[in-house]
Design a protein around this motif. Structure first.
Motif, PDB file in Angstrom:
ATOM      1  N   THR A  26      56.116   3.211   8.815  1.00 22.61           N
ATOM      2  CA  THR A  26      55.331   2.244   9.801  1.00 22.61           C
ATOM      3  C   THR A  26      55.103   3.156  11.198  1.00 22.61           C
ATOM      4  O   THR A  26      54.300   2.612  11.729  1.00 22.61           O
ATOM      5  CB  THR A  26      55.749   1.231  10.051  1.00 22.61           C
ATOM      6  N   LEU A  27      55.780   4.306  11.499  1.00 24.63           N
ATOM      7  CA  LEU A  27      55.442   4.951  12.716  1.00 24.63           C
ATOM      8  C   LEU A  27      55.624   6.256  12.508  1.00 24.63           C
ATOM      9  O   LEU A  27      56.790   6.864  11.645  1.00 24.63           O
ATOM     10  CB  LEU A  27      56.562   4.410  13.790  1.00 24.63           C
ATOM     11  N   GLU A  28      54.700   7.312  12.725  1.00 20.76           N
ATOM     12  CA  GLU A  28      54.684   8.668  12.558  1.00 20.76           C
ATOM     13  C   GLU A  28      54.081   9.503  13.312  1.00 20.76           C
ATOM     14  O   GLU A  28      53.273   8.952  13.981  1.00 20.76           O
ATOM     15  CB  GLU A  28      54.253   8.864  11.245  1.00 20.76           C
ATOM     16  N   THR A  29      54.709  10.671  13.850  1.00 16.93           N
ATOM     17  CA  THR A  29      53.991  11.432  14.481  1.00 16.93           C
ATOM     18  C   THR A  29      53.800  12.808  13.989  1.00 16.93           C
ATOM     19  O   THR A  29      54.376  13.103  13.375  1.00 16.93           O
ATOM     20  CB  THR A  29      54.920  11.849  15.895  1.00 16.93           C
ATOM     21  N   ARG A  30      52.428  13.414  14.264  1.00 17.50           N
ATOM     22  CA  ARG A  30      52.142  14.434  13.548  1.00 17.50           C
ATOM     23  C   ARG A  30      51.725  15.562  14.357  1.00 17.50           C
ATOM     24  O   ARG A  30      50.698  15.564  15.286  1.00 17.50           O
ATOM     25  CB  ARG A  30      50.818  14.213  12.442  1.00 17.50           C
ATOM     26  N   ASP A  31      52.394  16.765  14.550  1.00 15.09           N
ATOM     27  CA  ASP A  31      52.062  17.890  15.464  1.00 15.09           C
ATOM     28  C   ASP A  31      52.028  17.321  16.807  1.00 15.09           C
ATOM     29  O   ASP A  31      51.099  17.884  17.626  1.00 15.09           O
ATOM     30  CB  ASP A  31      50.886  18.479  14.981  1.00 15.09           C
ATOM     31  N   LEU A  32      52.902  16.250  17.226  1.00 19.31           N
ATOM     32  CA  LEU A  32      52.618  15.657  18.597  1.00 19.31           C
ATOM     33  C   LEU A  32      53.046  16.801  19.697  1.00 19.31           C
ATOM     34  O   LEU A  32      54.202  17.470  19.629  1.00 19.31           O
ATOM     35  CB  LEU A  32      53.381  14.554  18.682  1.00 19.31           C
ATOM     36  N   THR A  33      52.085  17.146  20.675  1.00 18.79           N
ATOM     37  CA  THR A  33      52.341  18.255  21.558  1.00 18.79           C
ATOM     38  C   THR A  33      52.010  17.841  22.974  1.00 18.79           C
ATOM     39  O   THR A  33      50.837  17.002  22.921  1.00 18.79           O
ATOM     40  CB  THR A  33      51.635  19.376  21.114  1.00 18.79           C
ATOM     41  N   ILE A  34      52.649  18.164  24.083  1.00 22.48           N
ATOM     42  CA  ILE A  34      51.954  17.742  25.373  1.00 22.48           C
ATOM     43  C   ILE A  34      52.304  19.030  26.085  1.00 22.48           C
ATOM     44  O   ILE A  34      53.494  19.737  26.107  1.00 22.48           O
ATOM     45  CB  ILE A  34      52.491  16.542  26.034  1.00 22.48           C
ATOM     46  N   ARG A  35      51.552  19.472  26.966  1.00 25.77           N
ATOM     47  CA  ARG A  35      51.557  20.649  27.779  1.00 25.77           C
ATOM     48  C   ARG A  35      51.481  20.149  29.326  1.00 25.77           C
ATOM     49  O   ARG A  35      50.634  19.309  29.668  1.00 25.77           O
ATOM     50  CB  ARG A  35      50.363  21.970  27.605  1.00 25.77           C
ATOM     51  N   PHE A  36      52.367  20.699  30.121  1.00 28.02           N
ATOM     52  CA  PHE A  36      52.016  20.475  31.607  1.00 28.02           C
ATOM     53  C   PHE A  36      51.875  22.052  32.173  1.00 28.02           C
ATOM     54  O   PHE A  36      52.933  22.825  32.432  1.00 28.02           O
ATOM     55  CB  PHE A  36      53.436  19.750  32.104  1.00 28.02           C
ATOM     56  N   GLY A  37      50.753  22.346  32.330  1.00 27.30           N
ATOM     57  CA  GLY A  37      50.331  23.672  32.833  1.00 27.30           C
ATOM     58  C   GLY A  37      50.548  24.536  31.683  1.00 27.30           C
ATOM     59  O   GLY A  37      50.105  24.472  30.600  1.00 27.30           O
ATOM     60  N   GLY A  38      51.590  25.419  31.769  1.00 28.75           N
ATOM     61  CA  GLY A  38      51.616  26.570  30.943  1.00 28.75           C
ATOM     62  C   GLY A  38      53.280  25.995  30.235  1.00 28.75           C
ATOM     63  O   GLY A  38      53.515  26.862  29.163  1.00 28.75           O
ATOM     64  N   HIS A  39      53.840  24.877  30.545  1.00 24.97           N
ATOM     65  CA  HIS A  39      55.066  24.628  29.899  1.00 24.97           C
ATOM     66  C   HIS A  39      54.684  23.368  28.914  1.00 24.97           C
ATOM     67  O   HIS A  39      53.896  22.558  29.055  1.00 24.97           O
ATOM     68  CB  HIS A  39      55.841  23.700  31.006  1.00 24.97           C
ATOM     69  N   VAL A  40      55.158  23.849  27.500  1.00 23.41           N
ATOM     70  CA  VAL A  40      54.992  22.908  26.387  1.00 23.41           C
ATOM     71  C   VAL A  40      56.207  22.058  26.377  1.00 23.41           C
ATOM     72  O   VAL A  40      57.201  22.307  26.012  1.00 23.41           O
ATOM     73  CB  VAL A  40      54.837  23.821  25.294  1.00 23.41           C
ATOM     74  N   ALA A  41      56.126  20.851  26.766  1.00 27.07           N
ATOM     75  CA  ALA A  41      57.385  20.001  26.810  1.00 27.07           C
ATOM     76  C   ALA A  41      57.678  19.371  25.510  1.00 27.07           C
ATOM     77  O   ALA A  41      58.983  19.189  25.292  1.00 27.07           O
ATOM     78  CB  ALA A  41      57.114  18.809  27.832  1.00 27.07           C
ATOM     79  N   VAL A  42      56.728  18.827  24.562  1.00 28.76           N
ATOM     80  CA  VAL A  42      56.926  18.469  23.337  1.00 28.76           C
ATOM     81  C   VAL A  42      56.054  19.487  22.474  1.00 28.76           C
ATOM     82  O   VAL A  42      54.893  19.699  22.578  1.00 28.76           O
ATOM     83  CB  VAL A  42      56.634  17.087  23.083  1.00 28.76           C
ATOM     84  N   ASN A  43      56.540  19.931  21.590  1.00 25.34           N
ATOM     85  CA  ASN A  43      55.880  21.254  20.705  1.00 25.34           C
ATOM     86  C   ASN A  43      55.750  20.867  19.045  1.00 25.34           C
ATOM     87  O   ASN A  43      56.950  20.989  18.468  1.00 25.34           O
ATOM     88  CB  ASN A  43      56.618  22.491  21.028  1.00 25.34           C
ATOM     89  N   CYS A  44      54.537  20.130  18.815  1.00 28.30           N
ATOM     90  CA  CYS A  44      54.286  20.204  17.354  1.00 28.30           C
ATOM     91  C   CYS A  44      55.262  19.402  16.537  1.00 28.30           C
ATOM     92  O   CYS A  44      55.689  19.945  15.567  1.00 28.30           O
ATOM     93  CB  CYS A  44      53.937  21.500  16.661  1.00 28.30           C
ATOM     94  N   VAL A  45      55.884  18.214  17.009  1.00 29.00           N
ATOM     95  CA  VAL A  45      56.920  17.352  16.575  1.00 29.00           C
ATOM     96  C   VAL A  45      56.222  16.506  15.694  1.00 29.00           C
ATOM     97  O   VAL A  45      55.320  15.575  15.908  1.00 29.00           O
ATOM     98  CB  VAL A  45      57.687  16.880  17.505  1.00 29.00           C
ATOM     99  N   SER A  46      56.639  16.789  14.232  1.00 22.50           N
ATOM    100  CA  SER A  46      56.404  15.925  13.115  1.00 22.50           C
ATOM    101  C   SER A  46      57.428  15.039  12.816  1.00 22.50           C
ATOM    102  O   SER A  46      58.405  15.574  12.399  1.00 22.50           O
ATOM    103  CB  SER A  46      55.519  16.526  12.084  1.00 22.50           C
ATOM    104  N   GLY A  81      47.804  16.561  18.559  1.00 28.12           N
ATOM    105  CA  GLY A  81      48.459  15.843  17.591  1.00 28.12           C
ATOM    106  C   GLY A  81      48.138  14.356  17.507  1.00 28.12           C
ATOM    107  O   GLY A  81      47.366  13.991  18.166  1.00 28.12           O
ATOM    108  N   SER A  82      48.875  13.730  16.596  1.00 27.92           N
ATOM    109  CA  SER A  82      48.533  12.214  16.595  1.00 27.92           C
ATOM    110  C   SER A  82      49.648  11.262  16.379  1.00 27.92           C
ATOM    111  O   SER A  82      50.839  11.825  16.049  1.00 27.92           O
ATOM    112  CB  SER A  82      47.496  12.188  15.413  1.00 27.92           C
TER     113      SER A  82
END
Length: 276
Positions: A26-46, A81-82
């Motif tokens: 019922t809940l899924e993350t696919r390649d979830l990513t967030i960048r703050f400038g050059g910093h990748v805080a969450v990197n492709c989390v599935s 990601g999604s």
């Protein structure tokens, strides 16, 4: 020491099977990513989460745990990601719309109406969930159904005797209980707790843990828990996922994950490599 931890390894360690029988994901993350400038805080989390299972999300400070939570609940927008919820892509939905869809979120700092009574806080949440709007010709005191529902929830979280007290006068532990009551009033499909015992006295911690334990008894819900206290994780979690440097590095049963070399190094700071 965190800076002695080796860099991310390819992929992540998966322990055992997580088949959920006939329950659909019922809940899924696919390649979830967030960048703050050059910093990748969450990197492709599935990762996928299932009903009837409490998943603890752990990792060292700065691992991306709360950021991952904020992405799921909508406080932050993903760079890529999604996020899928009940088969629907909710990546672009705002936080309020995700709440309406069934995602309930409690924060490290309590998020209440401080100048309203305990009962009024919960009653507003009950009113929002029921879709009842303000009616000038029918004051809320006439809605005995809403008040009864609010009072029943307060009794469940052991705040019934404090229903008429202003929320700001509650102890920190009781405020956390009230926040759980607000989530329960919204009847979410997913309960999300971000360090629910943070700032609590030793006496207050068991009450909140007991509340979460009772929520676990409803096998139709998903419960996600960000927590750094391993005794809390051991007492509640059915499953642990580990984030390190924004990446998912381990996923499995608590005993297996906690004992794994990658977690000993990345989370506990214990070197498992033999001395040269």
């Amino acid at each position: 020491m965190l800076n002695s931890v080796p860099g991310p390894r390819a992929g992540h360690v998966h322990f055992g099977s997580h088949t959920a029988g006939d329950m659909a994901l019922t809940l899924e993350t696919r390649d979830l990513t967030i960048r703050f400038g050059g910093h990748v805080a969450v990197n492709c989390v599935s990762c996928s989460f299932r009903p009837g299972e409490l998943t603890a999300i752990v990792g060292p400070n700065g691992a991306g745990k709360t950021t991952y939570f904020n992405l799921i609940s909508g406080q932050l927008r993903a760079s890529s990601g999604s996020i899928l919820f009940d088969g629907r892509d909710i990546t672009s939905l705002s936080a309020p719309l995700r709440t309406r869809a069934g995602l309930g979120r409690a924060f490290q700092l309590t998020n209440l109406f401080p100048n309203l009574s305990v009962e009024e806080n919960v009653r507003l949440a009950v009113q929002a969930q029921s879709g009842v709007h303000y009616d000038l010709l029918r004051p809320w005191m006439a809605r005995r159904d809403l008040i009864a529902r609010a009072d029943a929830i307060l009794d469940q979280v052991a705040l019934g005797s404090r229903r008429n007290i202003t929320a700001t006068t509650l102890s920190h532990g009781d405020q956390r209980k009230l926040e759980v009551a607000l989530m329960m009033a919204l009847e979410p499909k997913v309960f999300m707790f971000d360090e629910p015992t943070a700032g609590m006295s030793i006496d207050e911690v068991p009450v909140v843990l007991d509340l979460i334990g009772k929520l676990k008894q409803d096998k139709s819900r998903i419960i996600l828990l960000v927590e750094h206290k391993m005794d809390v994780v051991r007492s509640l979690a059915d499953r642990i996922i580990v984030l390190h440097n924004g990446q998912l590095v381990a996923d499995g049963k608590p005993a297996e994950v906690i004992a794994s070399p990658i977690v000993q190094e990345a989370y506990l700071g214990v070197s498992t490599r033999s001395a040269a």
